[in-house]
Structure formats: C-alpha cells, structure tokens
Design a protein around this motif. Structure first.
Motif, PDB file in Angstrom:
ATOM      1  N   GLU A  54       0.664  -1.084  -0.015  1.00  0.00           N
ATOM      2  CA  GLU A  54       0.149   0.016  -0.077  1.00  0.00           C
ATOM      3  C   GLU A  54       0.736   1.285   0.027  1.00  0.00           C
ATOM      4  OE1 GLU A  54      -1.654   0.567   4.398  1.00  0.00           O
ATOM      5  OE2 GLU A  54      -1.582  -1.679   3.804  1.00  0.00           O
ATOM      6  N   PHE A  55       2.143   1.144   0.362  1.00  0.00           N
ATOM      7  CA  PHE A  55       3.105   2.605   0.051  1.00  0.00           C
ATOM      8  C   PHE A  55       3.593   2.451  -1.444  1.00  0.00           C
ATOM      9  CE2 PHE A  55       2.859   1.637   4.808  1.00  0.00           C
ATOM     10  CZ  PHE A  55       2.802   2.964   5.138  1.00  0.00           C
ATOM     11  N   GLY A  56       3.356   1.597  -2.056  1.00  0.00           N
ATOM     12  CA  GLY A  56       3.949   1.688  -3.307  1.00  0.00           C
ATOM     13  C   GLY A  56       5.150   0.691  -3.800  1.00  0.00           C
ATOM     14  N   TYR A  57       5.518   0.060  -2.705  1.00  0.00           N
ATOM     15  CA  TYR A  57       6.894  -0.658  -2.696  1.00  0.00           C
ATOM     16  C   TYR A  57       6.712  -1.954  -3.873  1.00  0.00           C
ATOM     17  CZ  TYR A  57      10.537  -3.690  -1.452  1.00  0.00           C
ATOM     18  OH  TYR A  57      11.836  -4.655  -1.277  1.00  0.00           O
ATOM     19  N   ASP A  58       7.685  -1.945  -4.726  1.00  0.00           N
ATOM     20  CA  ASP A  58       7.561  -2.780  -5.824  1.00  0.00           C
ATOM     21  C   ASP A  58       8.743  -4.110  -5.519  1.00  0.00           C
ATOM     22  OD1 ASP A  58       7.731  -4.210  -8.181  1.00  0.00           O
ATOM     23  OD2 ASP A  58       6.859  -3.040  -9.164  1.00  0.00           O
ATOM     24  N   GLU A  59       8.790  -4.998  -4.836  1.00  0.00           N
ATOM     25  CA  GLU A  59       9.901  -5.722  -4.488  1.00  0.00           C
ATOM     26  C   GLU A  59      10.513  -6.636  -5.582  1.00  0.00           C
ATOM     27  OE1 GLU A  59      10.811  -9.812  -1.937  1.00  0.00           O
ATOM     28  OE2 GLU A  59       9.064  -8.695  -1.452  1.00  0.00           O
ATOM     29  N   GLU A  60       9.693  -7.054  -6.615  1.00  0.00           N
ATOM     30  CA  GLU A  60      10.281  -7.436  -7.693  1.00  0.00           C
ATOM     31  C   GLU A  60      11.139  -6.556  -8.484  1.00  0.00           C
ATOM     32  OE1 GLU A  60       8.898 -10.454 -11.239  1.00  0.00           O
ATOM     33  OE2 GLU A  60       7.988  -8.471 -11.192  1.00  0.00           O
ATOM     34  N   LEU A  61      10.704  -5.296  -8.816  1.00  0.00           N
ATOM     35  CA  LEU A  61      11.440  -4.206  -9.542  1.00  0.00           C
ATOM     36  C   LEU A  61      12.739  -3.971  -8.725  1.00  0.00           C
ATOM     37  CD1 LEU A  61      11.130  -2.398 -12.004  1.00  0.00           C
ATOM     38  CD2 LEU A  61      10.151  -0.680 -10.398  1.00  0.00           C
ATOM     39  N   THR A  62      12.576  -3.639  -7.384  1.00  0.00           N
ATOM     40  CA  THR A  62      13.375  -3.403  -6.422  1.00  0.00           C
ATOM     41  C   THR A  62      14.701  -4.500  -6.574  1.00  0.00           C
ATOM     42  OG1 THR A  62      12.185  -2.109  -5.342  1.00  0.00           O
ATOM     43  CG2 THR A  62      14.355  -2.818  -4.345  1.00  0.00           C
ATOM     44  N   ASP A  63      14.610  -5.570  -6.416  1.00  0.00           N
ATOM     45  CA  ASP A  63      15.466  -6.498  -6.744  1.00  0.00           C
ATOM     46  C   ASP A  63      16.048  -6.973  -8.025  1.00  0.00           C
ATOM     47  OD1 ASP A  63      14.759  -7.273  -3.971  1.00  0.00           O
ATOM     48  OD2 ASP A  63      13.674  -8.985  -4.399  1.00  0.00           O
ATOM     49  N   GLN A  64      15.427  -6.782  -9.163  1.00  0.00           N
ATOM     50  CA  GLN A  64      15.802  -7.237 -10.471  1.00  0.00           C
ATOM     51  C   GLN A  64      16.138  -6.071 -10.963  1.00  0.00           C
ATOM     52  OE1 GLN A  64      13.531 -10.071 -12.472  1.00  0.00           O
ATOM     53  NE2 GLN A  64      12.503 -11.080 -10.594  1.00  0.00           N
ATOM     54  N   VAL A  65      15.755  -4.889 -10.955  1.00  0.00           N
ATOM     55  CA  VAL A  65      16.210  -3.746 -11.613  1.00  0.00           C
ATOM     56  C   VAL A  65      17.020  -2.548 -10.767  1.00  0.00           C
ATOM     57  CG1 VAL A  65      15.659  -2.085 -13.129  1.00  0.00           C
ATOM     58  CG2 VAL A  65      14.420  -4.149 -13.274  1.00  0.00           C
ATOM     59  N   LEU A  66      16.389  -2.095  -9.767  1.00  0.00           N
ATOM     60  CA  LEU A  66      16.938  -0.937  -9.024  1.00  0.00           C
ATOM     61  C   LEU A  66      18.284  -1.380  -8.277  1.00  0.00           C
ATOM     62  CD1 LEU A  66      13.660   0.835  -7.707  1.00  0.00           C
ATOM     63  CD2 LEU A  66      14.946   1.200  -9.641  1.00  0.00           C
ATOM     64  N   MET A  67      18.154  -2.582  -7.775  1.00  0.00           N
ATOM     65  CA  MET A  67      19.351  -3.019  -7.200  1.00  0.00           C
ATOM     66  C   MET A  67      20.469  -3.425  -7.995  1.00  0.00           C
ATOM     67  SD  MET A  67      19.264  -2.808  -3.550  1.00  0.00           S
ATOM     68  CE  MET A  67      18.341  -1.280  -3.668  1.00  0.00           C
ATOM     69  N   SER A  68      20.229  -3.658  -9.084  1.00  0.00           N
ATOM     70  CA  SER A  68      21.147  -3.940 -10.077  1.00  0.00           C
ATOM     71  C   SER A  68      21.820  -2.770 -10.779  1.00  0.00           C
ATOM     72  CB  SER A  68      20.599  -4.676 -11.288  1.00  0.00           C
ATOM     73  OG  SER A  68      20.081  -6.262 -11.048  1.00  0.00           O
ATOM     74  N   LEU A  69      21.102  -1.739 -10.849  1.00  0.00           N
ATOM     75  CA  LEU A  69      21.607  -0.418 -11.155  1.00  0.00           C
ATOM     76  C   LEU A  69      22.676   0.182 -10.195  1.00  0.00           C
ATOM     77  CD1 LEU A  69      18.413   1.062 -12.839  1.00  0.00           C
ATOM     78  CD2 LEU A  69      20.458   0.053 -13.859  1.00  0.00           C
ATOM     79  N   LEU A  70      22.150   0.140  -8.990  1.00  0.00           N
ATOM     80  CA  LEU A  70      22.786   0.753  -7.624  1.00  0.00           C
ATOM     81  C   LEU A  70      24.238  -0.253  -7.576  1.00  0.00           C
ATOM     82  CD1 LEU A  70      20.227   1.733  -5.327  1.00  0.00           C
ATOM     83  CD2 LEU A  70      21.599   3.362  -6.781  1.00  0.00           C
ATOM     84  N   ARG A  71      24.356  -1.617  -7.821  1.00  0.00           N
ATOM     85  CA  ARG A  71      25.226  -2.436  -7.262  1.00  0.00           C
ATOM     86  C   ARG A  71      26.601  -1.953  -7.889  1.00  0.00           C
ATOM     87  NH1 ARG A  71      22.502  -6.603  -7.806  1.00  0.00           N
ATOM     88  NH2 ARG A  71      21.684  -6.783  -5.742  1.00  0.00           N
ATOM     89  N   PRO A  72      26.785  -1.473  -9.084  1.00  0.00           N
ATOM     90  CA  PRO A  72      28.003  -1.154  -9.616  1.00  0.00           C
ATOM     91  C   PRO A  72      28.611   0.004  -8.865  1.00  0.00           C
ATOM     92  CG  PRO A  72      26.621  -1.671 -11.688  1.00  0.00           C
ATOM     93  CD  PRO A  72      25.710  -1.727 -10.152  1.00  0.00           C
ATOM     94  N   LEU A  73      27.690   1.121  -8.735  1.00  0.00           N
ATOM     95  CA  LEU A  73      28.278   2.063  -7.843  1.00  0.00           C
ATOM     96  C   LEU A  73      28.557   1.690  -6.499  1.00  0.00           C
ATOM     97  CD1 LEU A  73      28.452   5.361  -8.185  1.00  0.00           C
ATOM     98  CD2 LEU A  73      26.072   5.254  -6.938  1.00  0.00           C
ATOM     99  N   TYR A  74      28.104   0.867  -5.888  1.00  0.00           N
ATOM    100  CA  TYR A  74      28.374   0.322  -4.477  1.00  0.00           C
ATOM    101  C   TYR A  74      29.517  -0.598  -4.542  1.00  0.00           C
ATOM    102  CZ  TYR A  74      27.395  -2.705  -0.417  1.00  0.00           C
ATOM    103  OH  TYR A  74      27.715  -3.271   0.778  1.00  0.00           O
ATOM    104  N   GLU A  75      29.436  -1.374  -5.484  1.00  0.00           N
ATOM    105  CA  GLU A  75      30.853  -2.334  -5.369  1.00  0.00           C
ATOM    106  C   GLU A  75      32.088  -1.890  -5.996  1.00  0.00           C
ATOM    107  OE1 GLU A  75      29.177  -6.003  -7.119  1.00  0.00           O
ATOM    108  OE2 GLU A  75      28.151  -6.627  -5.347  1.00  0.00           O
ATOM    109  N   LYS A  76      31.789  -1.266  -7.148  1.00  0.00           N
ATOM    110  CA  LYS A  76      33.147  -1.010  -8.053  1.00  0.00           C
ATOM    111  C   LYS A  76      33.518   0.540  -7.841  1.00  0.00           C
ATOM    112  CE  LYS A  76      32.938  -4.758  -9.937  1.00  0.00           C
ATOM    113  NZ  LYS A  76      33.906  -5.831  -9.653  1.00  0.00           N
ATOM    114  N   TYR A  77      32.613   1.692  -7.514  1.00  0.00           N
ATOM    115  CA  TYR A  77      32.693   2.868  -7.367  1.00  0.00           C
ATOM    116  C   TYR A  77      33.106   3.195  -6.248  1.00  0.00           C
ATOM    117  CZ  TYR A  77      32.798   7.729  -9.140  1.00  0.00           C
ATOM    118  OH  TYR A  77      33.133   8.978  -9.532  1.00  0.00           O
ATOM    119  N   PHE A  78      32.267   3.151  -5.121  1.00  0.00           N
ATOM    120  CA  PHE A  78      32.465   3.547  -3.810  1.00  0.00           C
ATOM    121  C   PHE A  78      33.370   2.404  -3.094  1.00  0.00           C
ATOM    122  CE2 PHE A  78      28.570   6.355  -4.224  1.00  0.00           C
ATOM    123  CZ  PHE A  78      29.514   7.445  -4.761  1.00  0.00           C
ATOM    124  N   ARG A  79      33.178   1.085  -3.665  1.00  0.00           N
ATOM    125  CA  ARG A  79      33.819  -0.092  -2.751  1.00  0.00           C
ATOM    126  C   ARG A  79      33.543  -0.163  -1.219  1.00  0.00           C
ATOM    127  NH1 ARG A  79      38.819   2.779  -3.942  1.00  0.00           N
ATOM    128  NH2 ARG A  79      37.137   4.432  -4.172  1.00  0.00           N
TER     129      ARG A  79
END
Length: 360
Positions: free
Chosen positions: A107-132
C-alpha cells in the motif's frame, strides 16, 4: 498498462518473508547468471576400470583425460548457452508481467520485484566498483521482525541512504530489505517520487514509520535531515542535532530495537565549500551546493568523487523492556536519543582513525 495488485500489510503474505519461486531463504535476490553444472552429465562419475592390470588402465588414462576434457569444454559451453537462455526467458517474463500489470506492490507503493531485479542491479556497480563499500556488523540487524536503523547523513546528495539499502539487501544473512524514511522534497520531484516509492521509501512521519515497524519491516532513518546532508565540508563527520527524538518515540511504541549505523566516505563525494542561498530560495530547495567542481564544470562537476566507503551497523539498543507509555516520557527519549547519537559519533571517529586514505 494494467494496474498492479496492492498487498495490504495485514495480509498473511508478509513481504519480509515472501520469496520469489525457486529462491531459498537468505539467498541474494538480485538477478545473476544461473550457474551451470561444473561437469558434464557423466563428469561426476569415476571412469570405469579396465580389468586386467595397471598397464592397460594406465595406457587409457591419457585418452580418457583428453576425451573428458573435450566433454567438459562442450558441457561448459552448453551450460553457458543454457544460462543465457534462462536469463533471456526470465527477462522476457519480467517484461510481460510489467506490461500486463501482473505484479504486486504494497500500500506504500513498494515493488519488491522491480527493486530486486532492476533498481538494486543499477545501484550495485556504484556500490561495489565505484565506492567499494565495506560493510561491518550487518549481523546486528535482526533476522526477523521490525528494527529501526538510525544513521548519520552526509554527502550533499542522499547517496548514503541508497548505499545503506544495498548493504542490507546484499549482505544480511536473511536477505532483508530496508525501507527508508525520506523527506517531503523526495516525493514532489518528478520521476524521483515514483522511483522512491517503488524502492520502498516512504514519507518520514511517525505514522508511516510505526506502521512499517509493526509489520516487521527494517526501517532506516537519518535524523540529521538536511542539516546533515547539506553541512559544509569543514564540519564533516560532526553530527548535527537529531531533532526532538521522534525516531526513539516511534521505536518505543513499536517495541523494536534501534540499530545505530555509521557511514564513512560519503562526506567527501561532493565537498561542499559554499552555499548559494539566494539561488536555493528561488529553486525552492534547502541549499544549492558549491563544490570544487560544481557548477563550474557543468554536468561533469556533478559526478561524485570515488571515495572508499565503510558502513558499520552497531549493537542494537532494545526497547521492548519499556512500557508503552514510555514513549511519552521526554527525559527517556532525550537519554536514548543521546545514547544513539553518541554511539554513532564514537564509531565515526573510530572508523576515521582506522581509514588509510579517503580514496583507498
């Protein structure tokens, strides 16, 4: 596009415990290439012995090894092809569900599937490779039930909250999700508003926070707000006021532990050396940062510096031993707020002493 299903919080299918089909509890939810078999169908079986003695068996070893190696290469190539086919099929199925609206949001609009499969995948290179990012103490976050994570806030842009979300998502043993409380400004910006809702963020108000905590969610809050994220570079790693202790009151009412979190590295991504206050008022934003590169270098100046980050989750502070009316005790709230703030500040200093360099 068809509407998605809305899952109420009182539904038996709690998001915190729901897993996509075929995914074991605790497994990372991000899209990854499916692993192929290590060997061919017969690769795990021992070769048959040739009766009649060691010489004949030894004579055939090289031939068997060569044929086994060829079979292993073919099997590996087949497994890789099969892995790509599965990924392609999974991607097409995902797109079909998005187009037809056959997915769920709460009811807050949270989309778990989109977050897991798309948004986290977009943030992960920044997290792992850029800011390490290096994560410590993630096991201090409960494996089940609600908890309130309280962190310092810095960096001119709220990238620290997003990196903290990836840290919990990818490193917690139970594969938990972090729901961040965001400022009003986030929900009036076009595009950002929709993405924030999809990623599980919600308005920073006591009612929403308490509802999430009672539903067994992990909630993240940064009490410094704009005072922390927009402070000058000369005041880096010096915590600002934590408001009036509203987050403590919310945790007390929900009876959940408070987990202090200290983030080092975000302060230096945009060294804020000035603030164009007049321009900020015209634009209706809390501050307009001036950094060594922005706005002087244009869009290039908006790139964050590749600093090395550390995120440490501290020992949880329990609140379930207090009576419900304790949330109305101003002295108790002040003491707990001060305890959380001091723990975060002490850990920041400790991490800074241990840090070798801003960038390494």
């Amino acid at each position: 596009m068809a509407d998605a299903k809305v899952i109420p919080f009182d539904d038996d299918r709690s998001r915190a415990r729901r897993r996509p089909p075929g995914r074991a509890d605790g497994e990372a939810a991000a899209v990854r290439a499916l692993p192929g078999p290590q060997q061919g169908p017969q690769g795990s079986q021992a070769p048959e012995e040739v009766p009649g003695g060691g010489r004949e068996a030894g004579a055939d070893d090289a031939a068997r090894e060569a044929s086994g190696g060829d079979a292993g290469v073919e099997a590996g190539a087949g497994a890789a092809a099969g892995g790509w086919e599965r990924r392609l099929a999974g991607g097409l199925a995902f797109l079909r569900r998005r187009i037809t609206g056959d997915y769920e949001v709460d009811e807050f609009g949270y989309d778990e599937e989109l977050t897991d499969q798309v948004l986290m995948s977009l943030l992960r290179p920044l997290y792992e490779k850029y800011f390490r990012v290096e994560v410590k103490g993630v096991e201090n976050i409960p494996a089940e039930g609600g908890a309130l994570i309280v962190a310092n806030h810095s960096g001119t842009l709220p990238l620290d909250g997003l990196m903290m979300q990836v840290a919990v998502h990818d490193h917690h043993p139970a594969g938990r999700h972090l729901r961040l409380l965001a400022a009003d400004l986030v929900f009036v910006l076009p595009v950002v508003n929709e993405l924030a809702r999809k990623a599980g963020h919600t308005l920073a108000c006591a009612e929403d926070a308490e509802r999430l905590l009672r539903a067994g969610e992990i909630v993240g809050v940064m009490p410094e707000g704009f005072k922390g994220i927009g402070k000058p570079f000369g005041e880096r790693y010096k915590l600002q006021r934590f408001g009036r202790g509203g987050f403590v009151s919310t945790a007390l009412r929900a009876g959940v532990p408070i987990v202090p979190c200290s983030i080092v590295g975000a302060e230096e991504i945009y060294p804020m050396v000035g603030n164009a206050k007049t321009l900020a008022r015209l634009l209706g934003i809390p501050y307009f940062p001036l950094t060594p590169t922005f706005p002087w270098l244009g869009p290039l100046g908006a790139l964050p510096l590749p600093t090395k980050w550390t995120i440490q989750f501290g020992e949880p502070i329990p609140t379930d031993s207090f009576a419900p009316e304790a949330a109305e005790d101003p002295m108790l709230m002040f003491n707990l707020t001060d305890q959380v703030r001091e723990q975060i500040q002490h850990t920041l200093y400790k991490l800074l002493v241990q840090r070798r360099s801003v960038f390494f």
